[in-house]
Design a protein around this motif. Structure first.
Motif, PDB file in Angstrom:
ATOM      1  N   ILE A  63       0.951  -1.204  -0.034  1.00 48.92           N
ATOM      2  CA  ILE A  63      -0.100   0.052  -0.047  1.00 48.92           C
ATOM      3  C   ILE A  63       0.910   1.131   0.055  1.00 48.92           C
ATOM      4  O   ILE A  63       0.566   2.380  -0.570  1.00 48.92           O
ATOM      5  CB  ILE A  63      -0.989  -0.107   1.303  1.00 48.92           C
ATOM      6  N   MET A  71      -0.474   4.023  -2.399  1.00 47.75           N
ATOM      7  CA  MET A  71      -1.388   3.259  -3.536  1.00 47.75           C
ATOM      8  C   MET A  71      -2.900   2.780  -2.885  1.00 47.75           C
ATOM      9  O   MET A  71      -2.932   2.965  -1.837  1.00 47.75           O
ATOM     10  CB  MET A  71      -0.650   2.062  -3.902  1.00 47.75           C
ATOM     11  N   PRO A  72      -3.676   2.671  -4.026  1.00 43.81           N
ATOM     12  CA  PRO A  72      -5.217   2.205  -3.359  1.00 43.81           C
ATOM     13  C   PRO A  72      -5.142   1.100  -2.495  1.00 43.81           C
ATOM     14  O   PRO A  72      -4.261   0.154  -2.944  1.00 43.81           O
ATOM     15  CB  PRO A  72      -5.750   2.182  -4.891  1.00 43.81           C
ATOM     16  N   ASP A  74      -7.152  -1.243  -2.445  1.00 49.46           N
ATOM     17  CA  ASP A  74      -7.739  -2.563  -2.814  1.00 49.46           C
ATOM     18  C   ASP A  74      -6.542  -3.069  -3.732  1.00 49.46           C
ATOM     19  O   ASP A  74      -6.374  -4.209  -4.066  1.00 49.46           O
ATOM     20  CB  ASP A  74      -8.837  -2.484  -3.633  1.00 49.46           C
ATOM     21  N   PHE A  75      -5.731  -2.035  -4.610  1.00 50.08           N
ATOM     22  CA  PHE A  75      -4.694  -2.284  -5.404  1.00 50.08           C
ATOM     23  C   PHE A  75      -3.588  -3.326  -4.627  1.00 50.08           C
ATOM     24  O   PHE A  75      -3.021  -4.245  -4.988  1.00 50.08           O
ATOM     25  CB  PHE A  75      -4.080  -1.368  -6.301  1.00 50.08           C
ATOM     26  N   THR A 112      -6.197   4.582   8.288  1.00 48.03           N
ATOM     27  CA  THR A 112      -5.681   3.814   7.266  1.00 48.03           C
ATOM     28  C   THR A 112      -5.665   2.183   7.616  1.00 48.03           C
ATOM     29  O   THR A 112      -6.246   1.510   7.032  1.00 48.03           O
ATOM     30  CB  THR A 112      -4.200   4.234   6.953  1.00 48.03           C
TER      31      THR A 112
END
Length: 389
Positions: A63, A71-72, A74-75, A112
């Protein structure tokens, strides 16, 4: 379908040229000889149960690969999913912390970490392997307790560990070394580092810490979650954790702590990278020494999932019982300690979570199956015929 001509690592023995039949994602039959017209011919490769990883710190790196490059979520979870499948992991507990003062503080905020935990839950059905949540509760972080309690109540957490990174005990029992490290890591003066350390030691005396610790423990046990302690450094610490309801001693720092954990029936968990290297990166108890002494119950990926396979072979060389016992540290023992009874062994009725391994100077994972479906292949293990039940 049949997987045939594999060297099967069963719970108590290794069977050469064996075969396993899979039906509806479960192991339906095991034979000690090859079968005709199998779906896959193993060519003598090892077939192990899929690895059950109780402590993986990797999701934060996916992440936030750099401090200022988020980063996103889910990615990042999908990227980790692929890497774990390639490492033979079929069940993974993402170890997630609420600890903004750590090296990964930029991704360990309440917001987060909560988003990552909920993201794992929402994506579970579309991922290659079975992802679960291991919430690490830093007991001195009182501000995190309400958030963790909400996540526990909503069923978003599958395991809880209790951590205490107060300098002077546990992982950081060498205060002088800790001060030097903090000064270098944060680029601050020694005096500034000493002041921070003194503040943390003083804060540990807050009576609210113990009260909130018991609240979190009570809630975790209410939801029947496995409870772990982290970095036990003495027999006395193990006793205190055991009395709280802890059943797993993660990364015991010393031999006496590991001995007391075993004496009290706790599972002892150590890092696969530690076993592979033959030593702890922090100068603590060696996983191989623990294995030689019969004190090692479970290995976890920690910061390097690819270490599972070579670590298993290292452990097999030093334990009575050889490869089956070593494999169990990454499979059956881990599963049972987490309350998972349906996986971790090549046995009839168990989930067909399997790993095909080719031993060599570098041991290679050739394929990973989850529920009988290939979720990773390096292209060297080919189906011989159309898949048939």
């Amino acid at each position: 379908m049949w997987l045939s001509n594999f060297t099967l690592v069963l719970p108590n023995e290794v069977v050469e040229k064996g075969a396993v039949r899979i039906k509806d994602g479960v192991i339906a039959e095991i034979r000690s000889e090859p079968v005709e017209q199998p779906t896959f011919d193993g060519g003598g490769r090892l077939l192990m149960p899929g690895f059950v990883d109780l402590h993986c710190d990797m999701v934060e790196r996916e992440i936030a690969p750099r401090p200022n490059a988020m980063m996103p979520i889910d990615f990042g979870i999908h990227e980790l999913d692929k890497k774990l499948a390639a490492a033979g992991v079929t069940t993974a507990f993402a170890a997630l912390s609420f600890a903004t003062e750590s090296v990964y503080g930029h991704v360990r905020s309440l917001e987060t970490t909560s988003a990552v935990i909920r993201g794992i839950g929402s994506l579970r059905d579309e991922l290659l392997i079975d992802h679960r949540v291991h919430a690490r509760y830093e007991i001195t972080n009182l501000g995190a307790a309400p958030t963790l309690e909400r996540l526990l109540e909503e069923g978003s957490v599958d395991m809880v560990s209790l951590t205490d990174h107060t300098p002077g005990q546990g992982q950081y029992n060498d205060i002088e070394s800790y001060i030097r490290s903090m000064s270098e890591r944060r680029s601050v003066s020694r005096e500034a580092a000493e002041e921070v350390v003194a503040q943390r030691i003083a804060q540990r005396q807050d009576p609210e810490i113990e009260r909130k610790l018991h609240d979190v423990v009570e809630l975790a046990l209410k939801h029947r979650l496995s409870l772990a302690s982290h970095d036990d450094d003495s027999a006395e610490k193990v006793v205190a954790m055991h009395n709280l309801g802890v059943t797993i001693s993660e990364f015991p720092v010393t031999g006496p702590a590991a001995e007391e954990a075993c004496r009290r029936g706790l599972w002892t968990l150590m890092g696969a990278p530690n076993a592979l290297r033959g030593q702890s990166m922090s100068g603590n108890l060696s996983a191989l020494d623990a294995a030689r002494s019969g004190l090692l119950g479970i290995i976890a990926a920690d910061y390097h999932p690819a270490a599972f396979v070579p670590a298993i072979f290292k452990i097999a060389d030093v334990v009575a019982g050889g490869l089956p016992v070593a494999v169990a540290t990454a499979t059956a023992n881990a599963a049972r300690s987490a309350g998972l009874m349906d996986r971790g062994e090549i046995a009839v009725g168990q989930l067909a979570d399997l790993v095909a391994v080719e031993p060599g100077s570098v041991h290679r994972i050739r394929a990973t199956f989850r529920g009988g479906r290939i979720v990773y292949s390096d292209g060297t293990l080919h189906p011989l015929m159309a898949i048939a039940a």
